[in-house]
Scaffold this active site. Structure first.
Site, mmCIF file in Angstrom:
data_model
loop_
_atom_site.group_PDB
_atom_site.id
_atom_site.type_symbol
_atom_site.label_atom_id
_atom_site.label_comp_id
_atom_site.label_asym_id
_atom_site.label_seq_id
_atom_site.Cartn_x
_atom_site.Cartn_y
_atom_site.Cartn_z
ATOM 1 N N HIS A 138 0.830 -1.209 0.000
ATOM 2 C CA HIS A 138 0.000 0.000 0.000
ATOM 3 C C HIS A 138 0.864 1.258 0.000
ATOM 4 O O HIS A 138 0.624 2.184 -0.792
ATOM 5 C CB HIS A 138 -0.904 -0.014 1.236
ATOM 6 C CG HIS A 138 -1.585 1.283 1.516
ATOM 7 N ND1 HIS A 138 -2.842 1.588 1.038
ATOM 8 C CD2 HIS A 138 -1.176 2.376 2.215
ATOM 9 C CE1 HIS A 138 -3.176 2.804 1.433
ATOM 10 N NE2 HIS A 138 -2.185 3.304 2.150
ATOM 11 N N GLU A 139 1.877 1.293 0.862
ATOM 12 C CA GLU A 139 2.713 2.483 0.954
ATOM 13 C C GLU A 139 3.527 2.696 -0.322
ATOM 14 O O GLU A 139 3.673 3.830 -0.794
ATOM 15 C CB GLU A 139 3.638 2.378 2.169
ATOM 16 C CG GLU A 139 2.915 2.326 3.510
ATOM 17 C CD GLU A 139 2.021 3.530 3.751
ATOM 18 O OE1 GLU A 139 2.323 4.621 3.227
ATOM 19 O OE2 GLU A 139 1.015 3.385 4.459
ATOM 20 N N HIS A 142 1.523 4.349 -3.020
ATOM 21 C CA HIS A 142 1.477 5.816 -2.993
ATOM 22 C C HIS A 142 2.599 6.405 -3.863
ATOM 23 O O HIS A 142 2.402 7.397 -4.567
ATOM 24 C CB HIS A 142 1.652 6.327 -1.560
ATOM 25 C CG HIS A 142 0.414 6.258 -0.728
ATOM 26 N ND1 HIS A 142 -0.784 6.807 -1.107
ATOM 27 C CD2 HIS A 142 0.202 5.695 0.505
ATOM 28 C CE1 HIS A 142 -1.691 6.605 -0.162
ATOM 29 N NE2 HIS A 142 -1.123 5.932 0.828
ATOM 30 N N GLU A 200 -5.766 7.001 -0.790
ATOM 31 C CA GLU A 200 -5.694 5.834 0.083
ATOM 32 C C GLU A 200 -6.344 4.620 -0.572
ATOM 33 O O GLU A 200 -5.809 3.508 -0.542
ATOM 34 C CB GLU A 200 -6.362 6.142 1.434
ATOM 35 C CG GLU A 200 -5.604 7.132 2.285
ATOM 36 C CD GLU A 200 -4.209 6.638 2.639
ATOM 37 O OE1 GLU A 200 -4.056 5.452 2.995
ATOM 38 O OE2 GLU A 200 -3.262 7.439 2.549
#
Length: 278
Positions: A138-139, A142, A200
């Site tokens: 997920h990070e 970004h 997100e």
């Protein structure tokens, strides 16, 4: 004779038009596309964001001690390495730096400039390698989607449009100040926060794809957020005021997006190509 109310309405309409024109003009000048096909406003060169990311990471390393657990550090490095191995070439070939910070907060991050930070507190909530991979994926999502650049660009464009509108609105007055305070709040709740929630959710989708391709069980991402929701209890901020979707929204969206990554993972599992970090 025009009433004060009508004058206020006309002024508000004029200011909103100025704000809209400013934002649209900026969007036309610097339109980009995210990995999911979403149109983005990107005003700054990636090299500048990379420099900012490296500087921030250097400061974090100076302020926060690294974990002294070689075993935990190796686990985090292994999971990160698997995620990095499936990135597009322009990211996969970079020299990523991964650090496990000795801090009880339940969090992790990835920065432009190819930096990944994980806090030891996260390892208390992420019960296995796949749950940790869900967070790291997920990070990194970004970074792949250039969300840092987009957030800064959106803030710059919004502030610039409000500034221009303020200058065009004539002499200072109590009415003018109140209107612009309202516009500022409107920009925060109508532009900045929704964009952050979009980022997100988009990072969740990208991370789900990355973790599956890297050989981690994508269904564990749902369990992770169930763990997060249980840990946070009733302390969560209302979603419309938060930069993050609620855990319930996140879980629902992940479940809906699960079939494709689950199919990728099942294929790797059938061929004994899944990840084995711990």
């Amino acid at each position: 004779m025009t009433s004060k109310a009508n004058k206020g309405t006309q002024l508000t309409t004029s200011l909103l038009r100025s704000l809209t024109i400013g934002l649209i003009s900026a969007a036309l000048v610097a339109c980009a596309t995210s990995p999911t096909g979403r149109k983005q406003l990107v005003l700054l060169p990636d090299s500048q964001l990379n420099e900012m990311g490296v500087a921030s990471f250097t400061e974090m390393k100076a302020d926060t001690p690294k974990s002294e657990s070689s075993q935990a550090t190796q686990k985090v490095q292994c999971v990160a390495d698997h995620i990095i191995s499936v990135l597009p070439d322009e990211y996969r070939k970079q020299a990523w730096e991964v650090v496990l910070f000795n801090d009880e907060q339940v969090n992790a991050f990835a920065l432009p400039g190819y930096k990944i930070g994980v806090y030891t507190g996260l390892l208390e909530v992420a019960d296995n390698q796949s749950q940790l991979a869900a967070v790291i994926g997920h990070e990194v999502g970004h970074v792949l989607a250039r969300h840092g650049n987009e957030r800064v660009s959106t803030q710059l464009a919004t502030n610039q449009a409000l500034s221009v509108g303020y200058q065009l609105a004539g002499a200072d007055s109590a009415t003018k100040s109140l209107i612009f305070q309202g516009l500022g709040l409107g920009a925060q709740f109508g532009i900045i926060l929704p964009f952050s929630r979009t980022h997100e959710s988009e990072a969740d989708y990208i991370g789900l794809d990355l973790m599956a391709k890297a050989g981690f069980d994508p269904s564990e991402s749902v369990t992770l957020w169930q763990n997060m929701a249980q840990k946070s209890g009733n302390s969560t901020t209302p979603e419309f005021l938060s930069t993050h979707p609620s855990p319930q929204t996140r879980i629902r969206d992940l479940q809906q997006a699960m079939p494709a990554p689950q199919k990728i993972y099942a294929s790797l599992k059938a061929n004994n190509k899944t990840a084995h970090c711990y």
